[in-house]
Design a protein around this motif. Structure first.
Motif, PDB file in Angstrom:
ATOM      1  N   ALA A  13       0.835  -1.203   0.000  1.00 27.52           N
ATOM      2  CA  ALA A  13       0.000   0.000   0.000  1.00 27.52           C
ATOM      3  C   ALA A  13       0.867   1.250   0.000  1.00 27.52           C
ATOM      4  N   ALA A  14       1.922   1.220   0.799  1.00 31.09           N
ATOM      5  CA  ALA A  14       2.823   2.369   0.864  1.00 31.09           C
ATOM      6  C   ALA A  14       3.492   2.580  -0.485  1.00 31.09           C
ATOM      7  N   GLY A  15       3.912   1.467  -1.112  1.00 30.46           N
ATOM      8  CA  GLY A  15       4.565   1.563  -2.416  1.00 30.46           C
ATOM      9  C   GLY A  15       3.620   2.165  -3.441  1.00 30.46           C
ATOM     10  N   ILE A  16       2.352   1.721  -3.393  1.00 26.61           N
ATOM     11  CA  ILE A  16       1.373   2.227  -4.364  1.00 26.61           C
ATOM     12  C   ILE A  16       1.146   3.723  -4.144  1.00 26.61           C
ATOM     13  N   THR A  17       1.044   4.113  -2.870  1.00 29.52           N
ATOM     14  CA  THR A  17       0.852   5.537  -2.586  1.00 29.52           C
ATOM     15  C   THR A  17       2.011   6.356  -3.139  1.00 29.52           C
ATOM     16  N   LEU A  49      10.005   0.657  -7.178  1.00 27.37           N
ATOM     17  CA  LEU A  49      10.299  -0.721  -7.569  1.00 27.37           C
ATOM     18  C   LEU A  49      11.615  -1.223  -6.969  1.00 27.37           C
ATOM     19  N   ARG A  50      12.274  -0.342  -6.214  1.00 27.63           N
ATOM     20  CA  ARG A  50      13.547  -0.769  -5.616  1.00 27.63           C
ATOM     21  C   ARG A  50      13.334  -1.542  -4.317  1.00 27.63           C
ATOM     22  N   THR A  51      12.111  -1.672  -3.920  1.00 26.86           N
ATOM     23  CA  THR A  51      11.838  -2.352  -2.645  1.00 26.86           C
ATOM     24  C   THR A  51      12.292  -3.814  -2.661  1.00 26.86           C
ATOM     25  N   SER A  52      12.674  -4.285  -1.489  1.00 26.61           N
ATOM     26  CA  SER A  52      13.053  -5.700  -1.355  1.00 26.61           C
ATOM     27  C   SER A  52      12.087  -6.425  -0.438  1.00 26.61           C
ATOM     28  N   ARG A  53      11.031  -5.725  -0.069  1.00 30.61           N
ATOM     29  CA  ARG A  53      10.177  -6.283   0.972  1.00 30.61           C
ATOM     30  C   ARG A  53       9.008  -7.103   0.446  1.00 30.61           C
ATOM     31  N   LEU A  54       8.770  -7.030  -0.844  1.00 33.23           N
ATOM     32  CA  LEU A  54       7.560  -7.663  -1.354  1.00 33.23           C
ATOM     33  C   LEU A  54       7.843  -9.036  -1.964  1.00 33.23           C
ATOM     34  N   SER A  55       6.869  -9.917  -1.806  1.00 36.67           N
ATOM     35  CA  SER A  55       6.945 -11.225  -2.470  1.00 36.67           C
ATOM     36  C   SER A  55       6.708 -10.986  -3.958  1.00 36.67           C
ATOM     37  N   PRO A  56       7.098 -11.935  -4.799  1.00 40.63           N
ATOM     38  CA  PRO A  56       6.961 -11.723  -6.238  1.00 40.63           C
ATOM     39  C   PRO A  56       5.555 -11.306  -6.679  1.00 40.63           C
ATOM     40  N   GLN A  57       4.524 -11.952  -6.111  1.00 39.10           N
ATOM     41  CA  GLN A  57       3.186 -11.598  -6.575  1.00 39.10           C
ATOM     42  C   GLN A  57       2.803 -10.172  -6.210  1.00 39.10           C
ATOM     43  N   LYS A  58       3.212  -9.725  -5.020  1.00 33.33           N
ATOM     44  CA  LYS A  58       2.912  -8.345  -4.599  1.00 33.33           C
ATOM     45  C   LYS A  58       3.746  -7.358  -5.424  1.00 33.33           C
ATOM     46  N   TYR A  59       4.976  -7.760  -5.650  1.00 39.30           N
ATOM     47  CA  TYR A  59       5.848  -6.899  -6.439  1.00 39.30           C
ATOM     48  C   TYR A  59       5.261  -6.727  -7.841  1.00 39.30           C
ATOM     49  N   LEU A 140      15.091 -10.540  -7.998  1.00 38.13           N
ATOM     50  CA  LEU A 140      13.704 -10.143  -8.216  1.00 38.13           C
ATOM     51  C   LEU A 140      13.610  -8.908  -9.109  1.00 38.13           C
ATOM     52  N   ARG A 141      14.376  -7.893  -8.748  1.00 37.38           N
ATOM     53  CA  ARG A 141      14.310  -6.649  -9.526  1.00 37.38           C
ATOM     54  C   ARG A 141      14.831  -6.862 -10.938  1.00 37.38           C
ATOM     55  N   GLY A 142      15.890  -7.645 -11.034  1.00 40.18           N
ATOM     56  CA  GLY A 142      16.470  -7.917 -12.347  1.00 40.18           C
ATOM     57  C   GLY A 142      15.496  -8.665 -13.242  1.00 40.18           C
ATOM     58  N   LEU A 143      14.825  -9.636 -12.656  1.00 37.53           N
ATOM     59  CA  LEU A 143      13.885 -10.425 -13.459  1.00 37.53           C
ATOM     60  C   LEU A 143      12.749  -9.560 -13.993  1.00 37.53           C
ATOM     61  N   PHE A 144      12.245  -8.667 -13.134  1.00 37.99           N
ATOM     62  CA  PHE A 144      11.138  -7.834 -13.598  1.00 37.99           C
ATOM     63  C   PHE A 144      11.612  -6.807 -14.628  1.00 37.99           C
TER      64      PHE A 144
ATOM     65  N   GLY B 196       8.009  10.805   3.690  1.00 33.77           N
ATOM     66  CA  GLY B 196       8.270   9.420   4.124  1.00 33.77           C
ATOM     67  C   GLY B 196       8.943   8.563   3.071  1.00 33.77           C
ATOM     68  N   GLN B 197       9.032   9.103   1.912  1.00 36.48           N
ATOM     69  CA  GLN B 197       9.420   8.265   0.792  1.00 36.48           C
ATOM     70  C   GLN B 197      10.807   7.643   0.912  1.00 36.48           C
ATOM     71  N   GLN B 198      11.753   8.457   1.312  1.00 35.73           N
ATOM     72  CA  GLN B 198      13.125   7.969   1.343  1.00 35.73           C
ATOM     73  C   GLN B 198      13.313   6.838   2.350  1.00 35.73           C
ATOM     74  N   GLN B 199      12.576   6.985   3.478  1.00 31.56           N
ATOM     75  CA  GLN B 199      12.725   5.961   4.513  1.00 31.56           C
ATOM     76  C   GLN B 199      12.217   4.606   4.075  1.00 31.56           C
ATOM     77  N   ARG B 200      11.271   4.645   3.180  1.00 30.03           N
ATOM     78  CA  ARG B 200      10.680   3.373   2.769  1.00 30.03           C
ATOM     79  C   ARG B 200      11.627   2.543   1.901  1.00 30.03           C
ATOM     80  N   SER B 201      12.431   3.235   1.151  1.00 34.44           N
ATOM     81  CA  SER B 201      13.315   2.507   0.251  1.00 34.44           C
ATOM     82  C   SER B 201      14.393   1.777   1.038  1.00 34.44           C
ATOM     83  N   THR B 202      14.494   0.537   0.764  1.00 33.11           N
ATOM     84  CA  THR B 202      15.526  -0.245   1.441  1.00 33.11           C
ATOM     85  C   THR B 202      16.272  -1.050   0.389  1.00 33.11           C
ATOM     86  N   GLY B 203      17.104  -1.892   0.843  1.00 31.71           N
ATOM     87  CA  GLY B 203      17.805  -2.756  -0.095  1.00 31.71           C
ATOM     88  C   GLY B 203      19.018  -2.082  -0.680  1.00 31.71           C
TER      89      GLY B 203
END
Lengths: 788, 206
Positions: A13-17, A49-59, A140-144, B196-203
C-alpha cells in the motif's frame, strides 16, 4: 506467517501511494510538456520498484501499476520526438536518472520509441539494452526489469517480415537478443536459490516458483518468432536453451524449463529434434521430476498423432518409438531409486503413445509391458495407491484402444504385469476387463482364450492368498454377477470347441469356493443346456459316433457341476438345476439320465431340504416338472410319482399337504400322453386331499372354536371340475354336486368364519359352472347335469 | 492527462488452453496464422492502432496462458482492463462450460467498479474445423448463454481463416471505449509530498 502477510500488504500500500504521488506529478509534467519534470517524477515513481520487501506476486502488482504509467510516458516520448526532440538525445537524457533501476526502466521505455523511430537498427538498440540490464543483479528486480525489456521489445524484434527487419541476417539478431535475455534471467533466477539463510529455503522456493513464468516467457517469445524455422530451431535455439538448462544444474529450473520447451514449441519441431531433446534428460539433476516432463512430451506427441493420420509418417520417419523407448530405459536406469509410480507412469505414457502411433504393432505394446514387468520384478506387490491406479491405467489402455479382449489376450506380458497387483487391484482390473467385454460384446470363442481370460480375471474367480479384507456384500454380488454375465457370453458355433470352453470354465469356477458357486454354477449350467439344445436339433442329421460333444457327455459334466453346490450347501438351487437338467434330458430322450437327475433331486429333498417352506416350493417344482416328462417308462414313472405323492402327504402343515396332494392328481392324467390316463388314481388323490381338508376344518374347530376357511374345499372343487370337464369318468356329477353342497353348508354353518376371499372364489367358481352350462355343445351337456 | 489515458484501450483475452487465444490475437494484429499449437506462458500483449471517429486509439491486447501452471505470478495484469474477451472452441464442450469460470474469475480478480455492466465479449473460435461438422456447441446455445449474462456480444470466428476476426475486434474496441474507467483519483497530500518516501526505500543501491 499471518503477520508477515499483513506487513506485506502495508508495504505494498505504501509503495502504491508513493507511486501514485509521483505519477500525479508526472502527469502534470506531461500535460504541460515539461520533459525535465516528467523525467524527474517518473524516476521517483520507478524508485518504488527498488523495494526488497515484497513477495513476487505483490511486487508484480506494484510493477503493473508502474508499467501502465510508463505506457503514458512512452506516448509522451513519441509525441516529443514528433515535436522535434531527438530520440537519440532522449536516450542519453534519461540516463541521468540517479538510481540505476529507474534509469534502466526509462532507458527501455525510450528504447522502444527509439526502435520505432528506426533511427538506428533495432538489433543495436536491443543489444545495448540487454547488456545494460546486467546492471541489476538483484534477482527479483532484475527479473522484472528484463521482463519489462522483453515486453516492450516484443513487437519490435527484427523478425521475418517485420518492419524492423534489416537487410542482413536479422532474425538471428532477434533470436540472439531473446536468448541472451533468457540466459541472464535464468541465471538471476537460479541464483536466488543460493541467497539468504538456509532456514528460508521453503519460502525461497515458493518465491522462485512464482517467478518462473518470467523466465519461461522468453521461450514463448522465441516460439512466436516467425523466423525461427526448423533449421534455426535445431541448430541454434534448442541447443542454446538446453545448454543453459543443463548447465544451470538447478532442479527447479530444469524441471520447469524442460516442460516449457515441450509446451511452447510445435510438435513437428519436437519430432525432428527428438534425439537432442531426449539427450538432455539423463544430464539433468537426479531430483528433477523427469517422468512428469517426459510423460507430458509423450502426451503431446500422442495428441498430435491423434490429430490426423497425415502426420503419422513423420513419426515413422524419425523412429519416434525407438527413441522414446530408449530414452525411457536410460532415464530409469540412471535413476535407480525412481519410485515405482514414476516407472509405471513413464511406461503408461509410452504405451498411450504407441497405441496412438503404432496401433498395428502389438509387439511394441508387449515390449513395453515386458519392460515394465522387468522393472517391477523384485519390487513385490505394489503397495501405494498412486502406482496401483497407474497400473490399472496402463492395463486399461490396450483394452480401450482395441475394444477387443482378443488383442489383449495376445499380449504375453499382460498377465505378467497383473501379477504385481495386489488382490484388490487385481479384482478392479478384472472388472475393467469384463466391462470391456460387455461393452464391446466381444466374442471369446476358444477354450484357449477362455483359459487365458479366466487366468486374467482370477481375482474374481477365486479367493487369492491374502484375501483377508471383508468385502462389502453388495460389491461382491455385483462383481459375481458380472462374472455370471461373462459366462453366459461365451460361445462357439462348433460344439466340440464349446464343450472345451465349458470344461475350462468348469475347472476355474469350481475353485471359487462356497460364496461364488451359487453365482457361477447356474450360468454355466444354462450355457451348457443351450449347447445341448443345439446338439439335440442336429442329432437327427449328424450321427457322429466319435464326437465327444454329445448330450450324454455334457449331462455327465452337468451332474458334476451341480454336485459342487452340495459343498456350499445350496440344496434349493441344486434341486432346481437338477430338474432343469432332467427336462433337457427328457427332450433328448435320455431316460436313464433324466431318472438320475430326478433321483438327485429327490435325495436332496429327503436329506437336505428341511425347512418346511422350502419343502413346499420344492414339492411343487418336482410335481410340475414330473408332470411334463415324457421319457419315463411305466416303472420309472410309477416310482417317481409314488414318491412324489408320498412326500406331498408328509408335508408339515395340513393345508400344504392338501394342496400338494391335489396337485399330484395331475401326475396321473396328462392330456397328450395316452399312457397316462389313470382316473382311479386321480380320484384317489382328490379324495385324499378332501380328507386332509376335512381334518383341517376339524383342527380349526378344536383349537379355535370356529371352523376354518373353506378355501381348500373350493380349490379341490376346481380340480374336480377340471377333471370332470376332461371326461375322467371317475369324477361323477354326484361327487361334484355333493362337494358344492358341502361348501355351501360350511359357509352357512354356525361356526363359520367369514372369509371374503373364499366367498368371491366360490361365487366365481359357480359363475364358471353356469357359464359352461350356457355354452351348450358337448361341454354344456356335461355341465347340464350339475344343479346349482 | 485524461485524454492520454483514453487513447489506450486494454483488452484481456481469456479461455481454456488450446482454444486459439494467441492465434486470434496474431490474426488480428499481424494477419498471420499457424496451425501449430504453442502454449503461452504468463501474459503479454500486442498493440494495434485502431481509428474511431477520426481519433486514433491503441488497443493493448493481452494474451494469457490457458494452462494454469503457466500463470505463476497471478493476474495483476487484469487491473485497468477496458474489455474482457472470453474465447472457447466450438468443438470442445469443456471450453464452453468453463466460460463462466473465466468470467467469474475475471470479475473477482479485476474487481471492476460496475461488474454488472463491465464489457465482455464471447468468441466461439475454430468454426472452420471439419466444415463445422465436429462442433458440439451450437450458435444458439452460445447466444443463449451470452444473453443470460447480460447480453454479451457473441461472434463466431476462425482465427485460421480470419473469419469474423476483424469484426469481433471492432466490437471489442467499441465496447472497450464505452467502458468508463474508474480513473483512480489521486490527490496529493499538499502538506507533505515526499517526506516518508526515502525511509521506505531499502535494499541495495540499484
Amino acid at each position: 506467517m499471518h503477520a508477515v502477510t499483513e506487513d506485506e500488504e502495508k508495504w505494498l500500500a505504501a509503495g502504491i501511494t508513493g507511486l501514485q504521488q509521483n505519477a500525479f506529478y508526472m502527469h502534470r509534467a506531461l500535460d504541460s510538456n515539461n520533459l525535465k519534470d516528467a523525467l524527474k517524477y517518473s524516476a521517483q515513481m520507478l524508485s518504488e520498484l527498488r523495494t526488497s520487501r515484497l513477495s513476487p506476486q505483490k511486487y508484480y502488482e506494484l510493477y503493473m501499476r508502474a508499467f501502465d504509467e510508463l505506457r503514458k510516458l512512452e506516448m509522451f516520448f513519441r509525441e516529443e520526438t514528433k515535436r522535434g526532440c531527438s530520440v537519440v538525445e532522449l536516450y542519453e537524457l534519461v540516463q541521468h536518472a540517479g538510481n540505476i533501476l529507474p534509469r534502466l526502466y526509462l532507458l527501455c521505455t525510450v528504447g522502444s520509441v527509439y526502435i520505432k523511430s528506426k533511427e538506428a537498427p533495432a538489433k543495436d538498440i536491443l543489444k545495448d539494452l540487454v547488456e545494460m540490464s546486467r546492471g541489476i543483479q538483484h534477482p527479483l528486480r532484475g527479473l522484472f526489469l528484463r521482463s519489462y525489456l522483453s515486453q516492450v521489445s516484443r513487437d519490435k524484434l527484427p523478425d521475418l517480415g517485420s518492419e524492423y527487419e534489416g537487410d542482413a541476417d536479422t532474425v538471428s539478431d532477434a533470436v540472439e537478443f531473446v536468448l541472451q535475455n533468457f540466459t541472464e534471467m535464468n541465471k538471476l533466477w537460479v541464483r536466488m536459490q543460493h541467497q539468504g539463510p538456509a532456514r528460508e529455503k521453503e519460502k525461497r522456493e515458493k518465491e522462485r516458483s512464482e517467478l518462473r513464468d518470467l523466465v519461461g516467457k522468453n521461450l514463448h517469445v522465441l516460439s512466436q518468432i516467425e523466423g525461427v524455422d526448423l533449421d534455426m530451431y535445431r541448430e541454434t535455439v534448442l541447443p542454446r536453451i538446453l545448454e543453459q538448462v543443463v548447465n544451470c544444474k538447478d532442479e527447479i529450473a530444469q524441471g520447469y524449463l524442460m516442460d516449457c520447451i515441450i509446451q511452447v514449441f510445435p510438435d513437428e519441431y519436437h519430432l525432428q529434434t527428438l534425439e537432442t531433446l531426449l539427450g538432455a534428460f539423463p544430464q539433468l539433476q537426479p531430483s528433477v521430476d523427469i517422468k512428469m516432463v517426459l510423460s507430458r512430451l509423450m502426451e503431446r506427441l500422442s495428441n498430435y498423432a491423434a490429430s490426423s493420420a497425415d502426420v503419422l509418417p513423420e513419426f515413422f520417419q524419425v523412429e519416434a518409438f525407438a527413441k522414446l523407448s530408449s530414452a525411457i530405459s536410460k532415464v530409469i536406469e540412471a535413476q535407480d531409486d525412481m519410485p515405482v509410480f514414476g516407472v509405471v507412469t513413464l511406461y503408461s505414457s509410452l504405451l498411450t503413445f504407441t497405441l496412438q502411433v503404432h496401433p498395428d504393432r502389438l509387439d511394441y505394446v508387449d515390449q513395453i509391458l515386458g519392460a515394465c514387468v522387468k522393472k517391477l520384478s523384485g519390487k513385490g506387490k505394489l503397495e501405494d495407491n498412486k502406482s496401483r491406479k497407474q497400473i490399472v491405467a496402463l492395463l486399461s489402455a490396450p483394452l480401450e484402444k482395441y475394444n477387443d479382449i482378443d488383442t489383449a489376450l495376445k499380449l504375453s506380458n499382460y498377465p505378467n504385469v497383473m501379477e504385481y497387483l495386489d488382490d484388490g487391484t487385481k479384482k478392479e482390473m478384472a472388472s475393467v476387463i469384463i466391462q470391456s467385454i460387455m461393452k464391446n460384446k466381444s466374442l471369446i470363442s476358444t477354450s484357449e482364450k477362455v483359459e487365458a481370460l479366466f487366468e486374467l480375471i482370477k481375482g474374481l474367480i477365486k479367493d487369492l492368498e491374502e484375501n483377508l479384507l471383508e468385502l462389502d456384500e453388495e460389491d461382491f454380488h455385483e462383481e459375481q454377477n458380472s462374472v455370471a454375465r461373462l459366462i453366459q457370453m461365451l460361445h462357439n458355433d462348433d460344439p466340440e470347441e464349446m464343450l472345451k470352453i465349458i470344461t475350462t470354465v468348469k475347472k476355474h469356477i469350481l475353485t471359487g469356493g462356497a460364496k461364488r458357486l451359487p453365482f457361477t454354477v447356474p450360468p454355466l449350467i444354462f450355457n451348457s443346456l443351450k449347447l445341448i439344445r443345439r446338439l439335440q436339433n442336429q442329432e437327427e442329421t449328424v450321427a457322429d459316433e466319435d464326437a465327444s460333444a454329445t448330450p450324454r457327455k455334457i449331462f455327465q459334466l452337468l451332474n458334476q457341476i451341480i454336485e459342487a453346490l452340495s459343498s456350499v450347501p445350496k440344496p434349493e438351487l441344486a434341486l432346481r438345476l437338477y430338474l432343469q437338467c432332467a427336462e433337457a434330458a427328457d427332450d433328448c430322450d435320455l431316460e436313464p439320465v433324466a431318472y438320475e437327475f430326478f433321483t438327485q433331486a429327490y435325495l436332496l429333498y429327503e436329506e437336505e431340504i428341511s425347512d418346511s417352506k422350502s419343502q413346499v416350493t420344492a414339492m411343487h417344482l418336482i410335481i410340475g416338472t414330473l408332470q411334463r416328462m415324457h421319457v419315463f417308462g411305466v416303472e420309472n414313472r410309477d416310482t417317481l410319482t409314488h414318491k412324489a405323492t408320498g412326500y406331498s402327504a408328509k408335508l408339515l402343515k395340513k393345508p400344504d399337504q392338501c394342496r400338494a396332494v391335489y396337485a399330484c392328481s395331475h401326475l396321473f392324467w396328462v392330456d397328450d400322453q395316452d399312457s397316462i390316463k389313470d382316473g382311479e388314481r386321480v380320484l384317489l388323490c382328490l379324495k385324499r386331499a378332501l380328507r386332509i381338508a376335512n381334518a383341517v376344518q376339524q383342527m380349526a374347530n378344536a383349537t379355535r372354536g370356529s371352523s376354518g376357511s373353506v378355501l381348500l374345499f373350493i380349490e379341490i372343487l376346481n380340480k374336480y371340475l377340471y377333471f370332470f370337464e376332461k371326461g375322467v369318468t371317475q369324477i361323477t356329477v354326484a361327487s361334484v354336486q355333493s362337494l358344492i353342497e358341502l361348501i355351501t353348508n360350511e359357509m352357512q354353518g354356525e361356526n363359520s368364519t367369514s372369509d371374503p376371499t373364499a366367498d368371491a372364489f366360490f361365487a366365481s367358481t359357480l359363475r364358471f359352472i353356469q357359464f359352461q352350462k350356457d355354452k351348450g355343445g358337448a361341454v354344456g351337456e356335461r355341465y347340464e347335469a350339475i344343479k346349482l | 492527462m485524461a485524454s492520454r489515458r483514453r487513447m489506450l484501450l486494454k483488452v484481456i483475452i481469456l479461455g481454456d488452453s488450446g482454444v486459439g487465444k494467441t492465434s486470434l490475437m496474431n490474426q488480428y494484429v499481424n494477419r498471420k496464422f499457424s496451425n501449430q499449437y504453442k502454449a503461452t506462458i504468463g501474459a503479454d500483449f500486442l498493440t494495434k492502432e485502431v481509428q474511431f471517429e477520426d481519433r486514433l486509439y491503441t488497443l493493448q491486447i493481452w494474451d494469457t496462458a490457458g494452462q494454469e501452471r503457466f500463470q505463476s505470478l497471478g493476474v495483476a495484469f487484469y487491473r485497468g482492463a477496458d474489455c474482457c474477451v472470453l474465447v472457447y472452441d466450438v468443438n470442445v464442450m469443456k471450453s464452453f462450460e468453463n466460460l463462466n469460470n473465466w468470467r467469474e474469475e475475471f470479475l473477482l480478480q479485476a474487481s471492476p467498479s460496475d461488474p454488472e455492466n463491465f464489457p465482455f465479449i464471447v468468441l466461439g473460435n475454430k468454426v472452420d474445423i471439419d466444415g463445422g461438422n465436429s462442433r458440439v456447441i451450437s450458435e444458439k446455445k452460445a447466444k443463449a448463454w451470452c444473453a443470460s449474462k447480460g447480453n454479451i456480444p457473441y461472434f463466431e470466428t476462425s482465427a485460421k481463416e480470419g473469419f469474423n476476426v476483424e469484426a469481433a475486434f471492432q466490437c471489442i474496441a467499441r465496447n472497450a471505449l464505452k467502458n468508463e474507467p474508474e480513473e483512480e483519483l489521486y490527490l496529493p497530500d499538499t502538506i507533505d509530498v515526499s517526506g516518508g518516501q526515502q525511509q521506505r526505500s531499502t535494499g541495495c543501491e540499484c
